[in-house]
Design a protein around this motif. Structure first.
Motif, short mmCIF file in Angstrom:
data_model
loop_
_atom_site.label_atom_id
_atom_site.label_comp_id
_atom_site.label_asym_id
_atom_site.label_seq_id
_atom_site.Cartn_x
_atom_site.Cartn_y
_atom_site.Cartn_z
N ASP A 84 -38.36 18.64 44.48
CA ASP A 84 -39.32 19.73 44.64
C ASP A 84 -40.76 19.19 44.64
OD1 ASP A 84 -40.92 22.03 44.42
OD2 ASP A 84 -39.41 23.06 43.22
N PRO A 85 -41.50 19.34 45.75
CA PRO A 85 -42.86 18.81 45.81
C PRO A 85 -43.85 19.55 44.90
CG PRO A 85 -42.37 20.08 47.79
CD PRO A 85 -41.09 19.97 46.99
N ARG A 86 -43.44 20.66 44.32
CA ARG A 86 -44.32 21.39 43.39
C ARG A 86 -44.35 20.76 42.01
NH1 ARG A 86 -41.67 27.13 44.19
NH2 ARG A 86 -39.89 25.74 44.04
N HIS A 87 -43.46 19.79 41.75
CA HIS A 87 -43.40 19.13 40.45
C HIS A 87 -44.19 17.83 40.51
CE1 HIS A 87 -40.83 16.99 37.20
NE2 HIS A 87 -41.88 17.55 36.67
N LEU A 88 -45.25 17.75 39.71
CA LEU A 88 -46.10 16.56 39.63
C LEU A 88 -46.19 16.08 38.19
CD1 LEU A 88 -49.06 17.72 41.90
CD2 LEU A 88 -47.19 16.20 42.53
N ILE A 89 -46.34 14.77 38.03
CA ILE A 89 -46.48 14.18 36.70
C ILE A 89 -47.75 13.35 36.69
CG2 ILE A 89 -45.43 12.72 34.95
CD1 ILE A 89 -42.71 13.29 36.40
N GLU A 90 -48.66 13.67 35.76
CA GLU A 90 -49.92 12.94 35.63
C GLU A 90 -49.87 12.05 34.40
OE1 GLU A 90 -54.70 13.86 35.56
OE2 GLU A 90 -53.34 15.37 34.75
N TYR A 91 -50.26 10.79 34.59
CA TYR A 91 -50.30 9.83 33.49
C TYR A 91 -51.75 9.52 33.14
CZ TYR A 91 -45.34 9.18 34.29
OH TYR A 91 -44.00 9.40 34.41
N ARG A 92 -51.95 9.09 31.92
CA ARG A 92 -53.29 8.81 31.41
C ARG A 92 -54.00 7.73 32.23
NH1 ARG A 92 -53.87 7.35 25.21
NH2 ARG A 92 -51.93 8.45 25.41
N ASP A 93 -53.26 6.82 32.85
CA ASP A 93 -53.87 5.73 33.61
C ASP A 93 -54.37 6.17 34.99
OD1 ASP A 93 -51.57 6.04 35.13
OD2 ASP A 93 -50.82 4.01 34.76
N GLY A 94 -54.24 7.48 35.33
CA GLY A 94 -54.73 7.99 36.60
C GLY A 94 -53.66 8.21 37.64
N GLU A 95 -52.45 7.71 37.38
CA GLU A 95 -51.37 7.95 38.34
C GLU A 95 -50.98 9.43 38.29
OE1 GLU A 95 -46.78 6.65 39.45
OE2 GLU A 95 -47.60 6.09 37.50
N VAL A 96 -50.86 10.03 39.46
CA VAL A 96 -50.33 11.39 39.58
C VAL A 96 -49.14 11.26 40.52
CG1 VAL A 96 -50.75 13.78 40.25
CG2 VAL A 96 -52.62 12.40 39.28
N ARG A 97 -47.97 11.38 39.94
CA ARG A 97 -46.72 11.04 40.60
C ARG A 97 -45.99 12.26 41.13
NH1 ARG A 97 -42.56 7.65 36.98
NH2 ARG A 97 -44.23 6.16 37.30
N ARG A 98 -45.56 12.14 42.37
CA ARG A 98 -44.54 13.05 42.89
C ARG A 98 -43.25 12.27 42.76
NH1 ARG A 98 -43.31 15.31 48.77
NH2 ARG A 98 -41.52 16.54 48.14
N GLN A 99 -42.34 12.80 41.97
CA GLN A 99 -41.13 12.07 41.64
C GLN A 99 -39.91 12.75 42.23
OE1 GLN A 99 -40.70 10.07 37.78
NE2 GLN A 99 -39.12 11.58 37.37
N PHE A 100 -39.06 11.96 42.87
CA PHE A 100 -37.78 12.44 43.35
C PHE A 100 -36.73 11.91 42.40
CE2 PHE A 100 -40.19 12.07 47.41
CZ PHE A 100 -40.29 13.43 47.64
N ASN A 101 -35.93 12.79 41.84
CA ASN A 101 -34.94 12.37 40.85
C ASN A 101 -33.54 12.67 41.36
OD1 ASN A 101 -33.09 12.99 38.38
ND2 ASN A 101 -34.78 11.73 37.60
N ILE A 102 -32.68 11.67 41.21
CA ILE A 102 -31.26 11.85 41.47
C ILE A 102 -30.58 11.83 40.11
CG2 ILE A 102 -29.24 10.98 42.70
CD1 ILE A 102 -31.74 11.71 44.47
N CYS A 103 -29.89 12.90 39.77
CA CYS A 103 -29.28 13.03 38.44
C CYS A 103 -27.76 12.84 38.54
CB CYS A 103 -29.61 14.40 37.86
SG CYS A 103 -29.06 14.62 36.16
#
Length: 156
Positions: A84-103
């Motif tokens: 889902d492209p609406r899910h973003l993860i921001e890290y303190r180091d400035g990375e803002v990740r769009r993550q694709f997860n296979i579970c």
């Protein structure tokens, strides 16, 4: 906290990286699910993380479970794909990740349960106790799909 998750948030920062990740629903003989309490956001989650160059997605899940829990696992199936492209993860180091997860589904084959530096707690949780835990809704979605015993993996 060093990690902030956004979902369908117009105020979220723009992504600047894309990561392919793997996670696993690891269960014991009593049907309990192994969860970790993440150090970076204090929420409960499935073990998992980014795939490294030179490894497969199932291999990434096995490695991440071992690194984060001390347990060796065997992949037994696929819960689903979470892109889902609406899910973003921001890290303190400035990375803002769009993550694709296979579970994946997995079972323990060895090792001993041990905390890593990425978590503050590890627990085997009965399915009926999951709702009481603080958890990002994207983790709950994966768990719900696992518990529905779907005949085919979720594709989303």
């Amino acid at each position: 906290m060093s990690r902030t998750e956004y979902y369908d948030d117009p105020a979220a920062p723009e992504p600047n990286s894309m990561v392919v990740a793997a996670s696993a629903v690891v269960t014991d003989d009593d049907g309990r699910i192994l969860l970790q309490r993440r150090r970076d956001n204090d929420l409960w989650a499935l073990p998992g993380g980014g795939m490294e160059l030179g490894e497969s997605l199932p291999g990434a899940a096995v490695r991440e479970v071992r690194e984060e829990t001390g347990l060796d696992v065997e992949i037994t199936g696929l819960v689903g794909t979470y892109t889902d492209p609406r899910h973003l993860i921001e890290y303190r180091d400035g990375e803002v990740r769009r993550q694709f997860n296979i579970c994946f589904r997995a079972r323990v084959t060895g090792g001993e349960l041990a905390l890593s530096d990425e978590s503050t707690d590890l627990r085997w949780i009965a399915p009926g106790d999951l709702d009481a835990l603080p958890m990002h809704h994207t983790q709950r979605l994966r768990l719900r799909h696992y518990l529905e015993h779907r005949p085919t993996p979720y594709l989303g």
